[in-house]
Design an enzyme around this catalytic site. Structure first.
Site, short mmCIF file in Angstrom:
data_model
loop_
_atom_site.label_atom_id
_atom_site.label_comp_id
_atom_site.label_asym_id
_atom_site.label_seq_id
_atom_site.Cartn_x
_atom_site.Cartn_y
_atom_site.Cartn_z
N ASN A 186 62.24 -34.84 -23.24
CA ASN A 186 61.98 -33.79 -22.25
C ASN A 186 62.59 -34.21 -20.92
OD1 ASN A 186 59.87 -35.22 -20.62
ND2 ASN A 186 58.84 -35.21 -22.61
N ASP B 184 54.07 -33.32 -27.19
CA ASP B 184 52.89 -32.84 -27.92
C ASP B 184 53.03 -33.12 -29.41
OD1 ASP B 184 51.56 -31.94 -25.69
OD2 ASP B 184 52.60 -30.01 -25.70
N LYS C 21 71.21 -41.68 -40.57
CA LYS C 21 71.66 -40.56 -39.75
C LYS C 21 71.76 -39.28 -40.60
CE LYS C 21 75.36 -39.06 -36.78
NZ LYS C 21 76.76 -39.20 -36.46
N ASP D 263 46.35 -37.41 -28.00
CA ASP D 263 46.27 -37.14 -26.56
C ASP D 263 45.80 -38.43 -25.89
OD1 ASP D 263 45.63 -36.29 -23.94
OD2 ASP D 263 45.53 -34.24 -24.67
N ILE D 264 46.76 -39.14 -25.30
CA ILE D 264 46.49 -40.49 -24.77
C ILE D 264 45.46 -40.44 -23.64
CG2 ILE D 264 47.56 -42.49 -23.67
CD1 ILE D 264 50.22 -41.54 -25.07
N PHE E 136 48.37 -35.24 -14.98
CA PHE E 136 49.37 -34.35 -14.39
C PHE E 136 49.50 -33.11 -15.26
CE2 PHE E 136 51.74 -36.16 -10.80
CZ PHE E 136 51.04 -37.35 -10.68
N LYS F 241 43.04 -27.61 -17.93
CA LYS F 241 43.45 -28.89 -18.52
C LYS F 241 42.54 -30.02 -18.05
CE LYS F 241 47.82 -28.54 -19.66
NZ LYS F 241 49.26 -28.48 -19.49
N LYS G 144 40.38 -32.04 -20.81
CA LYS G 144 40.71 -33.45 -21.07
C LYS G 144 39.72 -34.41 -20.43
CE LYS G 144 45.69 -32.63 -21.53
NZ LYS G 144 46.53 -33.48 -22.39
O1 C5P Z 1 48.58 -31.17 -22.22
P1 C5P Z 1 49.61 -31.61 -21.24
O2 C5P Z 1 50.74 -32.37 -21.90
O3 C5P Z 1 50.14 -30.57 -20.32
O4 C5P Z 1 48.81 -32.63 -20.32
C1 C5P Z 1 49.40 -33.37 -19.34
C2 C5P Z 1 48.60 -34.60 -19.04
O5 C5P Z 1 48.09 -35.18 -20.22
C3 C5P Z 1 49.46 -35.67 -18.41
O6 C5P Z 1 48.64 -36.45 -17.56
C4 C5P Z 1 49.95 -36.45 -19.63
O7 C5P Z 1 50.32 -37.78 -19.25
C5 C5P Z 1 48.73 -36.43 -20.51
N1 C5P Z 1 49.03 -36.41 -21.97
C6 C5P Z 1 48.73 -37.50 -22.75
N2 C5P Z 1 48.94 -37.47 -24.10
C7 C5P Z 1 49.47 -36.37 -24.69
C8 C5P Z 1 49.79 -35.26 -23.90
C9 C5P Z 1 49.56 -35.31 -22.54
O8 C5P Z 1 48.24 -38.51 -22.22
N3 C5P Z 1 49.69 -36.37 -25.98
#
Ligand code: C5P
Length: 394
Positions: free
Chosen positions: A205, A273, A283, A302-303, A319, A333, A337
């Site tokens: 990205n 995601d 390859k 989702d870390i 963020f 969000k 979260k």
């Molecule tokens: O859901 P979204 O990607 O928009 O959320 C953004 C926030 O969640 C950011 O702080 C990003 O570092 C964290 N995040 C994460 N793990 C994921 C997706 C997002 O820690 N798989």
């Protein structure tokens, strides 16, 4: 860390060249200002070569002022160190004079000022010098007392400039912010993850990692122990920060999981995601008889949510990069979260990603704040201040 190094006239000025090298090696940005008499001992050219920036000496230099004028230079610095500080310069500073660039900068700055004196031992012990140092100390100037030993003039006693290694170590270890987070553990994630398709291709990205790196730098200035888990391999590691390089979301998850003790977690990374379920080991080739290629994607963990639901959770800042309905999406969000704070920014149309400037809307349980467009380094400092304030009142 942005150090403005002032050099005044002393035989010890040669040590400043090594000092600049040590600071630059540690990731600090250094700008050098020489007094007129310093130029009898070191050349602007040597210092330009080691600092990587033109050296300033004259107060009224139209060419230099057209770049960063002296007030901008005074604001730019987060620390001013004068090494060596001569007896003459100390006297002029104590008198509040602004008769050259260095003395003027010191009057114009809000950054902490440190003097590392160097002079003949009789001069150092003179009442006039000690009285001037007393005046400066009372105004909040830090004095790093010289060492005792053999002097260039042949005498033995106090007055030797501290060695460059010692000066660099002291500078890099001190907090560079009004916030004192010494002893605290901070973890920052930065950059966009790369999810492999095959050994040569990946899904990525537009995140550059600049905001996360700026936040790690601003956090380190508070004296905290900062770990930066970053995918942005081309960006330098901020001074005093421990860096863990990663590429994928799963690697980032593992690196975050390894940080078992943290007081503050800032998730500035743009984590994909989804990842490719089974990346090819060879390859992938074009096939002549089909025009489509189907990849199966599976959801990444989702870390930040994992951190925010730990039993002994730290203060968690996330963020949200959005193209629509910024405020509502970001707040949703934050709640989903379990975050303490969310920093939202518009992306698309050339905003946000890959830029040096950004604007943020910050939301926490007790309030909100709009941070207008500014360099990411400035926003990072403002954000760390906001976080400090929120943690105090939490
Ligand atoms: O859901 P979204 O990607 O928009 O959320 C953004 C926030 O969640 C950011 O702080 C990003 O570092 C964290 N995040 C994460 N793990 C994921 C997706 C997002 O820690 N798989």
């Amino acid at each position: 860390m942005r150090v403005l190094l002032g050099i005044s006239g002393s035989i010890a000025a040669y040590k400043a060249i090594i000092l600049v090298r040590r600071l630059v090696e540690a990731g600090a940005e250094v700008r050098v200002v020489l007094t007129e008499s310093a130029q009898a001992f070191v050349t602007p050219l040597s210092l330009q070569a080691v600092s990587g920036h033109p050296v300033r000496s004259a107060l009224f230099d139209p060419e230099a002022e057209a770049g960063m004028d002296h007030i901008a230079l005074a604001r730019w610095a987060d620390t001013i160190l004068v090494a060596p500080a001569s007896a003459g310069l100390i006297a002029r500073l104590a008198a509040g004079m602004a008769d050259d660039l260095l003395s003027t900068l010191i009057l114009a700055t809000t950054a902490p000022v440190i003097l590392a004196p160097a002079m003949n031992q009789q001069m150092w012990l003179h009442q006039a010098v000690q009285a001037n140092l007393g005046t400066l100390r009372a105004r909040g100037v830090e004095i790093w007392a010289p060492a005792a030993g053999g002097q260039a003039c042949g005498e033995v006693g106090p007055g030797r400039l501290l060695e460059p290694e010692e000066l660099a170590a002291r500078l890099l270890q001190r907090p560079h912010s009004a916030i004192d987070w010494r002893g605290q553990q901070i973890v920052v994630t930065a950059g966009g993850t790369r999810e492999p398709i095959d050994p040569v291709r990946f899904i990525a990205n537009r995140s550059s990692g600049k905001m996360g790196h700026a936040l790690a730098e601003a956090a380190a200035r508070t004296g905290a122990t900062v770990t930066l888990i970053s995918t942005a391999h081309a960006l330098p590691t901020p001074a005093g920060v421990r860096r863990v390089p990663v590429d994928t979301a799963l690697q980032m998850q593992a690196a975050v999981a390894a940080e078992t003790s943290m007081d503050l977690f800032i998730g500035a990374a743009a984590v994909a995601d989804y990842r490719v379920e089974t990346p090819a080991t060879h390859k992938l080739k074009k096939t002549p008889d089909t025009n489509t290629l189907t990849l199966t994607l599976v959801k990444n963990p989702d870390i930040i949510h994992e951190v925010a639901t730990r039993p002994n959770r730290p203060f968690v800042v996330g963020f949200a990069a959005e193209t629509d309905d910024l405020h509502a999406q970001a707040e949703a969000k934050r709640l989903a979260k379990n975050l303490d704070m969310i920093c939202a920014n518009w992306v698309g149309d050339g905003q946000g990603f890959e830029q040096d400037d950004n604007a943020l809307w910050v939301r926490w349980a007790g309030g909100q704040q709009a941070l207008p467009s500014a360099p990411k380094t400035t926003l990072a400092r403002q954000l760390i201040e906001r976080i400090a304030h929120c943690r105090q009142t939490n």
